[in-house]
Design a protein around this motif. Structure first.
Motif, PDB file in Angstrom:
ATOM      1  N   GLU A  10     -46.875  54.285 -67.356  1.00 16.40           N
ATOM      2  CA  GLU A  10     -45.890  53.442 -68.034  1.00 16.40           C
ATOM      3  C   GLU A  10     -46.409  51.999 -68.125  1.00 16.40           C
ATOM      4  O   GLU A  10     -46.262  51.338 -69.165  1.00 16.40           O
ATOM      5  N   GLU A  11     -47.007  51.522 -67.051  1.00 17.17           N
ATOM      6  CA  GLU A  11     -47.604  50.181 -67.087  1.00 17.17           C
ATOM      7  C   GLU A  11     -48.741  50.133 -68.106  1.00 17.17           C
ATOM      8  O   GLU A  11     -48.928  49.123 -68.791  1.00 17.17           O
ATOM      9  N   LEU A  12     -49.483  51.228 -68.203  1.00 16.47           N
ATOM     10  CA  LEU A  12     -50.590  51.274 -69.153  1.00 16.47           C
ATOM     11  C   LEU A  12     -50.080  51.160 -70.584  1.00 16.47           C
ATOM     12  O   LEU A  12     -50.693  50.483 -71.419  1.00 16.47           O
ATOM     13  N   ALA A  13     -48.950  51.806 -70.880  1.00 13.63           N
ATOM     14  CA  ALA A  13     -48.375  51.709 -72.224  1.00 13.63           C
ATOM     15  C   ALA A  13     -47.969  50.269 -72.527  1.00 13.63           C
ATOM     16  O   ALA A  13     -48.154  49.779 -73.651  1.00 13.63           O
ATOM     17  N   ILE A  14     -47.438  49.569 -71.520  1.00 13.72           N
ATOM     18  CA  ILE A  14     -47.069  48.160 -71.711  1.00 13.72           C
ATOM     19  C   ILE A  14     -48.319  47.308 -71.886  1.00 13.72           C
ATOM     20  O   ILE A  14     -48.377  46.421 -72.755  1.00 13.72           O
ATOM     21  N   LYS A  15     -49.340  47.576 -71.074  1.00 13.15           N
ATOM     22  CA  LYS A  15     -50.605  46.848 -71.224  1.00 13.15           C
ATOM     23  C   LYS A  15     -51.155  47.024 -72.635  1.00 13.15           C
ATOM     24  O   LYS A  15     -51.554  46.048 -73.285  1.00 13.15           O
ATOM     25  N   ASN A  16     -51.199  48.244 -73.105  1.00  8.92           N
ATOM     26  CA  ASN A  16     -51.708  48.524 -74.445  1.00  8.92           C
ATOM     27  C   ASN A  16     -50.934  47.737 -75.495  1.00  8.92           C
ATOM     28  O   ASN A  16     -51.520  47.142 -76.405  1.00  8.92           O
ATOM     29  N   ALA A  17     -49.612  47.721 -75.363  1.00  9.22           N
ATOM     30  CA  ALA A  17     -48.783  46.995 -76.332  1.00  9.22           C
ATOM     31  C   ALA A  17     -49.067  45.497 -76.280  1.00  9.22           C
ATOM     32  O   ALA A  17     -49.127  44.821 -77.322  1.00  9.22           O
ATOM     33  N   GLY A  67     -49.311  47.490 -60.610  1.00 15.94           N
ATOM     34  CA  GLY A  67     -50.188  48.585 -60.221  1.00 15.94           C
ATOM     35  C   GLY A  67     -51.659  48.247 -60.255  1.00 15.94           C
ATOM     36  O   GLY A  67     -52.509  49.071 -59.900  1.00 15.94           O
ATOM     37  N   GLY A  68     -51.990  47.031 -60.692  1.00 16.38           N
ATOM     38  CA  GLY A  68     -53.377  46.597 -60.671  1.00 16.38           C
ATOM     39  C   GLY A  68     -54.128  46.762 -61.974  1.00 16.38           C
ATOM     40  O   GLY A  68     -55.359  46.688 -61.985  1.00 16.38           O
ATOM     41  N   VAL A 102     -46.215  39.465 -62.750  1.00 13.59           N
ATOM     42  CA  VAL A 102     -47.651  39.656 -62.941  1.00 13.59           C
ATOM     43  C   VAL A 102     -48.407  38.634 -62.092  1.00 13.59           C
ATOM     44  O   VAL A 102     -47.847  37.627 -61.658  1.00 13.59           O
ATOM     45  N   THR A 103     -49.687  38.922 -61.873  1.00 17.12           N
ATOM     46  CA  THR A 103     -50.539  38.077 -61.047  1.00 17.12           C
ATOM     47  C   THR A 103     -51.739  37.616 -61.849  1.00 17.12           C
ATOM     48  O   THR A 103     -52.396  38.436 -62.504  1.00 17.12           O
ATOM     49  N   LEU A 104     -52.040  36.333 -61.824  1.00 19.63           N
ATOM     50  CA  LEU A 104     -53.208  35.822 -62.514  1.00 19.63           C
ATOM     51  C   LEU A 104     -54.474  36.174 -61.731  1.00 19.63           C
ATOM     52  O   LEU A 104     -54.436  36.400 -60.524  1.00 19.63           O
ATOM     53  N   LYS A 105     -55.601  36.195 -62.440  1.00 20.43           N
ATOM     54  CA  LYS A 105     -56.873  36.557 -61.819  1.00 20.43           C
ATOM     55  C   LYS A 105     -57.471  35.366 -61.082  1.00 20.43           C
ATOM     56  O   LYS A 105     -57.531  34.264 -61.618  1.00 20.43           O
ATOM     57  N   GLY A 394     -52.963  51.931 -50.940  1.00 22.17           N
ATOM     58  CA  GLY A 394     -52.039  50.991 -50.343  1.00 22.17           C
ATOM     59  C   GLY A 394     -52.597  49.599 -50.199  1.00 22.17           C
ATOM     60  O   GLY A 394     -52.105  48.791 -49.408  1.00 22.17           O
ATOM     61  N   GLU A 395     -53.661  49.302 -51.000  1.00 20.47           N
ATOM     62  CA  GLU A 395     -54.313  48.001 -50.921  1.00 20.47           C
ATOM     63  C   GLU A 395     -53.868  47.125 -52.088  1.00 20.47           C
ATOM     64  O   GLU A 395     -53.487  47.631 -53.148  1.00 20.47           O
ATOM     65  N   PRO A 396     -53.920  45.809 -51.914  1.00 19.88           N
ATOM     66  CA  PRO A 396     -53.587  44.918 -53.046  1.00 19.88           C
ATOM     67  C   PRO A 396     -54.645  45.004 -54.125  1.00 19.88           C
ATOM     68  O   PRO A 396     -55.784  45.385 -53.876  1.00 19.88           O
ATOM     69  N   SER A 397     -54.268  44.660 -55.353  1.00 23.44           N
ATOM     70  CA  SER A 397     -55.211  44.692 -56.462  1.00 23.44           C
ATOM     71  C   SER A 397     -56.338  43.705 -56.221  1.00 23.44           C
ATOM     72  O   SER A 397     -56.129  42.620 -55.659  1.00 23.44           O
ATOM     73  N   ALA A 398     -57.532  44.094 -56.643  1.00 24.09           N
ATOM     74  CA  ALA A 398     -58.680  43.202 -56.498  1.00 24.09           C
ATOM     75  C   ALA A 398     -58.671  42.222 -57.663  1.00 24.09           C
ATOM     76  O   ALA A 398     -59.311  42.444 -58.689  1.00 24.09           O
ATOM     77  N   VAL A 399     -57.950  41.151 -57.532  1.00 23.71           N
ATOM     78  CA  VAL A 399     -57.805  40.181 -58.617  1.00 23.71           C
ATOM     79  C   VAL A 399     -58.690  38.957 -58.391  1.00 23.71           C
ATOM     80  O   VAL A 399     -58.753  38.087 -59.227  1.00 23.71           O
TER      81      VAL A 399
END
Length: 399
Positions: A10-17, A67-68, A102-105, A394-399
């Motif tokens: 579902e997040e991927l569909a939002i990312k794509n949009a 979800g990263g 959302v989280t900035l890189k 269970g790890e945080p995203s590597a941003v």
């Protein structure tokens, strides 16, 4: 686990949009947020995918979903996807509906360093996430001089609009070698070298000098590099790129329908032997570099879905990984103001491409090595289905 995967799709569909429609946000929300200090800012490389001129405006390079998933930032004040700042948090909305924070890189350390001749390293090689760095050695495209620019392309517009103060300048081999060495010490593990169309002989010599400089400064004979080139008229040259140290090679055909190709990419017809020769070059490259070690790209939405998928399937049968990134009608291109297909069209193409990739036996590692970044929709589908994202551990995203 299936619930987590469903949420990620579902997040991927939002990312794509968001990639297709862009992000609607007042640039003022980023003031004081740490862009260019704590968080990574946009640096102009090759093309500008924002739909508004942003001279003097600092924009984020991307943001991450919960979800990263990495979402490239493309500014479009007509998009229904809106980013708002609420305190110290950025929240993504669709129209008036809140979607998620959302989280900035985070900004790489080497972005604050300079080469030995004083060039800013962040303008030599941009960081595209997950250890992938990208060098746009030049926005010089000699097709402009002949009037044979690809009609969807804004490489020359980007050069003329933003110029050297934004990093749109020639990169010398030593600068690239020094920057790659520092970036690799920080965890980079793949580098793509790309640029505008230049005469074939000059291109060969330059790419060899760059490979030698990277090897010298990193100490790596195999530095996992991708050389993005025009299809050479002399196909024997392809072996020389491999001998120089590039692990993969890319030649972007752009369009599978040869009639549309002839109209939209006149320079590639005149200077690279035309559509048939370009396909032959890709086939030969797969023999030289190996299955899954050659990449091409299609401008997703420039032709019918059927035609694009036919091209992806044929090239996959030859061992070539072909993507179809969503077409953005770029500012300054002849198609400025046109409309890309709807997000659902692009998402359907991406899932169908992954089915083709799997049937051809392409691994995630091969997709990673051949891509300029690891954040393509097809890469994400692999990462979700093969549980490669940090969230699965269970790890945080590597941003």
């Amino acid at each position: 686990m299936s619930d987590l995967k469903n949420r990620l799709h579902e997040e991927l569909a939002i990312k794509n949009a968001c990639q297709v429609e862009g992000i609607n946000a007042d640039p003022a929300i980023f003031e004081g947020a740490g862009l260019g200090d704590k968080y990574q800012e946009q640096i102009q490389t090759l093309f500008d995918y924002n739909l508004h001129n942003h001279t003097g405006v600092v924009l984020p390079v991307c943001f991450y979903t919960p979800g990263g998933l990495r979402v490239g930032y493309r500014w479009n004040d007509r998009s229904p996807y809106k980013l708002r700042r609420e305190g110290n948090q950025f929240i993504l909305y669709h129209e008036r509906k809140e979607l998620f924070p959302v989280t900035l890189k985070k900004r790489p350390k080497y972005y604050s360093l300079k080469t030995s001749d004083g060039a800013n390293m962040n303008q030599v090689a941009t960081h595209n996430g997950e250890g992938a760095i990208f060098v746009s050695y030049s926005n010089e495209c000699f097709l402009k001089e002949t009037g044979h620019d690809c009609k969807y392309c804004n490489i020359n517009y980007t050069h003329d609009t933003y110029g050297e103060e934004h990093g749109v300048s020639w990169k010398y081999p030593r600068q690239i070698g020094e920057t790659a060495a520092v970036a690799y010490q920080e965890g980079a593990k793949h580098i793509t070298i790309s640029g505008g169309f230049i005469p074939e002989r000059r291109e060969i010599d330059y790419y060899f000098d760059v490979a030698e400089a990277i090897q010298e400064h990193t100490g790596l004979q195999d530095f996992n590099g991708t050389a993005v080139i025009g299809a050479p008229l002399d196909l024997g040259i392809l072996e020389r790129y491999k001998d120089a140290g590039y692990r993969t090679i890319a030649m972007n055909l752009e369009i599978w329908d040869k009639h549309i190709f002839n109209s939209v990419c006149p320079g590639k017809v005149i200077h690279c032997g035309g559509w048939e020769h370009w396909v032959k070059a890709l086939e030969r490259a797969a023999v030289v570099f190996g299955h899954g070690r050659v990449r091409s790209n299609f401008v997703g939405g420039m032709e019918t879905k059927k035609s694009t998928l036919e091209g992806v399937k044929y090239l996959a049968s030859q061992g070539v990984i072909a993507y179809a990134g969503s077409w953005i009608p770029n500012l300054g291109s002849e198609y400025e103001g046109h409309r890309s297909p709807l997000p659902e069209w692009h998402l359907d193409v991406a899932y169908k491409i992954v089915d083709i990739f799997r049937s051809a036996g392409f691994t995630y590692e091969q997709l990673y090595d051949s891509s300029a970044s690891a954040d393509g929709i097809w890469n994400d589908i692999y990462k979700i289905e093969e549980e490669r994202l940090p969230v699965f551990k269970g790890e945080p995203s590597a941003v």
